[in-house]
Write a protein that holds these residues in place. Structure first.
Motif, mmCIF file in Angstrom:
data_model
loop_
_atom_site.group_PDB
_atom_site.id
_atom_site.type_symbol
_atom_site.label_atom_id
_atom_site.label_comp_id
_atom_site.label_asym_id
_atom_site.label_seq_id
_atom_site.Cartn_x
_atom_site.Cartn_y
_atom_site.Cartn_z
ATOM 1 N N ILE A 99 42.873 37.668 47.305
ATOM 2 C CA ILE A 99 43.411 38.451 46.186
ATOM 3 C C ILE A 99 44.758 39.058 46.538
ATOM 4 N N LEU A 100 44.878 39.635 47.739
ATOM 5 C CA LEU A 100 46.144 40.258 48.136
ATOM 6 C C LEU A 100 47.258 39.227 48.260
ATOM 7 N N ASP A 101 46.902 37.980 48.563
ATOM 8 C CA ASP A 101 47.906 36.919 48.634
ATOM 9 C C ASP A 101 48.472 36.588 47.258
ATOM 10 N N LYS A 102 47.636 36.706 46.213
ATOM 11 C CA LYS A 102 48.068 36.393 44.848
ATOM 12 C C LYS A 102 48.582 37.612 44.086
ATOM 13 N N ALA A 103 48.303 38.813 44.609
ATOM 14 C CA ALA A 103 48.585 40.042 43.865
ATOM 15 C C ALA A 103 50.054 40.272 43.535
ATOM 16 N N PRO A 104 51.019 39.992 44.443
ATOM 17 C CA PRO A 104 52.420 40.306 44.119
ATOM 18 C C PRO A 104 52.911 39.682 42.823
ATOM 19 N N VAL A 105 52.527 38.439 42.558
ATOM 20 C CA VAL A 105 52.980 37.772 41.337
ATOM 21 C C VAL A 105 52.406 38.473 40.104
ATOM 22 N N SER A 106 51.112 38.768 40.129
ATOM 23 C CA SER A 106 50.472 39.412 38.986
ATOM 24 C C SER A 106 51.013 40.824 38.767
ATOM 25 N N LEU A 107 51.199 41.573 39.845
ATOM 26 C CA LEU A 107 51.752 42.921 39.712
ATOM 27 C C LEU A 107 53.186 42.877 39.191
ATOM 28 N N GLY A 108 53.930 41.853 39.608
ATOM 29 C CA GLY A 108 55.293 41.699 39.097
ATOM 30 C C GLY A 108 55.309 41.507 37.589
ATOM 31 N N GLY B 158 45.616 40.626 29.668
ATOM 32 C CA GLY B 158 46.630 39.744 29.095
ATOM 33 C C GLY B 158 47.442 39.040 30.151
ATOM 34 N N THR B 159 47.731 39.734 31.247
ATOM 35 C CA THR B 159 48.480 39.117 32.346
ATOM 36 C C THR B 159 47.706 37.956 32.946
ATOM 37 N N LEU B 160 46.400 38.130 33.130
ATOM 38 C CA LEU B 160 45.584 37.072 33.716
ATOM 39 C C LEU B 160 45.542 35.842 32.811
ATOM 40 N N GLY C 290 48.798 33.248 40.264
ATOM 41 C CA GLY C 290 48.497 34.646 40.519
ATOM 42 C C GLY C 290 46.999 34.891 40.516
ATOM 43 N N ILE C 291 46.630 36.150 40.323
ATOM 44 C CA ILE C 291 45.220 36.508 40.331
ATOM 45 C C ILE C 291 44.484 35.867 39.154
ATOM 46 N N GLY D 165 35.549 40.501 43.416
ATOM 47 C CA GLY D 165 36.726 41.119 44.018
ATOM 48 C C GLY D 165 37.842 41.329 43.017
ATOM 49 N N VAL D 166 38.105 40.328 42.185
ATOM 50 C CA VAL D 166 39.157 40.455 41.173
ATOM 51 C C VAL D 166 38.825 41.585 40.202
ATOM 52 N N ALA D 167 37.568 41.634 39.751
ATOM 53 C CA ALA D 167 37.170 42.696 38.821
ATOM 54 C C ALA D 167 37.326 44.071 39.455
ATOM 55 N N LEU D 168 36.961 44.186 40.735
ATOM 56 C CA LEU D 168 37.041 45.475 41.409
ATOM 57 C C LEU D 168 38.492 45.918 41.592
ATOM 58 N N TYR D 169 39.349 45.010 42.031
ATOM 59 C CA TYR D 169 40.755 45.362 42.230
ATOM 60 C C TYR D 169 41.433 45.709 40.905
#
Length: 304
Positions: free
Chosen positions: A77-86, A236-238, A248-249, A267-271
């Motif tokens: 999840i942390l590997d994919k997170a930067p793109v989704s957070l962006g 919506g981002t997902l 991304g995530i 994990g995705v739901a929790l984050y």
């Protein structure tokens, strides 16, 4: 967050489908499926699985290892997170840039043609699914005009920002309509307040009144609405990530749902739940900065 943890864990296991059978494929023998289920711990009682899940969550802040790849869900999840957070941050900025000028134009020309137009557009926008908005943006700005890439995230100078613009715009267009309606109503209310009439009578420049008093007074309800819509923003981002083929995530989530990879979905739901809580807390801090009445006094029962 506790509700998300419990709901996701048990609801996932109510959905038909065996992760072990999906991993091994259609030609797998019942013996190999049973052996893999035992290896993955799926044969254990449900309460035992939930207890192990909670222990991992509390001790490692991890929902376990992926059933498919064996990697830690936290690392995945942390590997994919930067793109989704962006996309999330970019979408919020674009939504504000869209909502504020339109709401201000409508409030300053109440019942005029601009006001009617601004009131119609959000109503139309509310009926558009995010994936459809994303497809329209791809057809117009990527295929026909060629201004942006069709999908993926580029690696050259400025390419990541250019690649994330259309997905972020799609999410922003989806969340802007309620912001425009709320901000317009608040701006009209503030513009008709007595203190605005007093400021105008004192011949203070109109731009200064709008910038320092009107917008600040109307921003608090819009900020609250924005924080409430955080879950919609993340969801919506997902979805938009899937439309634009962005790794991304969202892509990780849909792949994990398809393969019944329980730990990754959990994990995705929790984050995402953690992100919603953090954004809500941040909105509370910003609201206190905008409205001094929300700040707690230091022992005298008053406000600072």
């Amino acid at each position: 967050m506790l509700g998300v943890v419990i709901a996701v864990f048990f609801l996932l296991r109510l959905v038909p489908g065996d992760p072990a059978a999906m991993i091994l494929g259609e030609r797998a023998t019942p013996e190999s499926v049973a052996a893999l289920r035992e290896q993955l711990g799926l044969e254990q009682p449900l309460l035992k699985q939930f207890t192990d899940f909670l222990v991992q969550l509390v001790t490692r802040f991890d929902t376990g290892d992926s059933l498919v790849t064996g990697q830690s869900t936290r690392e995945l999840i942390l590997d994919k997170a930067p793109v989704s957070l962006g996309i999330v941050v970019f979408a919020v900025l674009l939504a504000v840039c869209i909502a504020v000028p339109l709401a201000l134009a409508a409030a300053l020309r109440k019942d005029g043609w601009a006001d009617h137009l601004v009131r119609i557009l959000p109503t139309v926008g509310l009926g558009m699914p995010l994936f459809w908005i994303g497809l329209l943006l791809i057809i117009v700005f990527a295929v026909h005009l060629g201004w942006f890439p069709v999908g993926g995230v580029g690696s050259g100078p400025g390419e990541p920002l250019r690649s994330l613009f259309l997905p972020s715009l799609a999410v922003a267009l989806g969340m802007a309509p309620p912001l425009i309606r709320s901000l317009r109503a608040q701006l009209i209310e503030v513009l008709s307040a007595d203190f605005v009439t007093t400021l105008r009578a004192a011949r203070i420049p109109e731009r200064r009144i709008l910038r320092r008093h009107v917008l600040r007074g109307a921003a608090l309800p819009a900020l609250t609405l924005l924080s409430v819509n955080t879950a919609y923003l993340i969801g919506g981002t997902l979805v938009v990530e899937k439309v634009f083929a962005i790794g991304g995530i969202g892509t990780l989530l849909f792949q994990s749902i398809g393969s019944r990879d329980f730990p990754v979905v959990q994990g995705v739901a929790l984050y995402c739940a953690v992100l919603v809580v953090l954004v809500t807390a941040l909105a509370g801090v910003l609201a206190a900065m905008l409205d001094p009445r929300l700040r707690v006094g230091d022992g005298d029962g008053g406000s600072r």
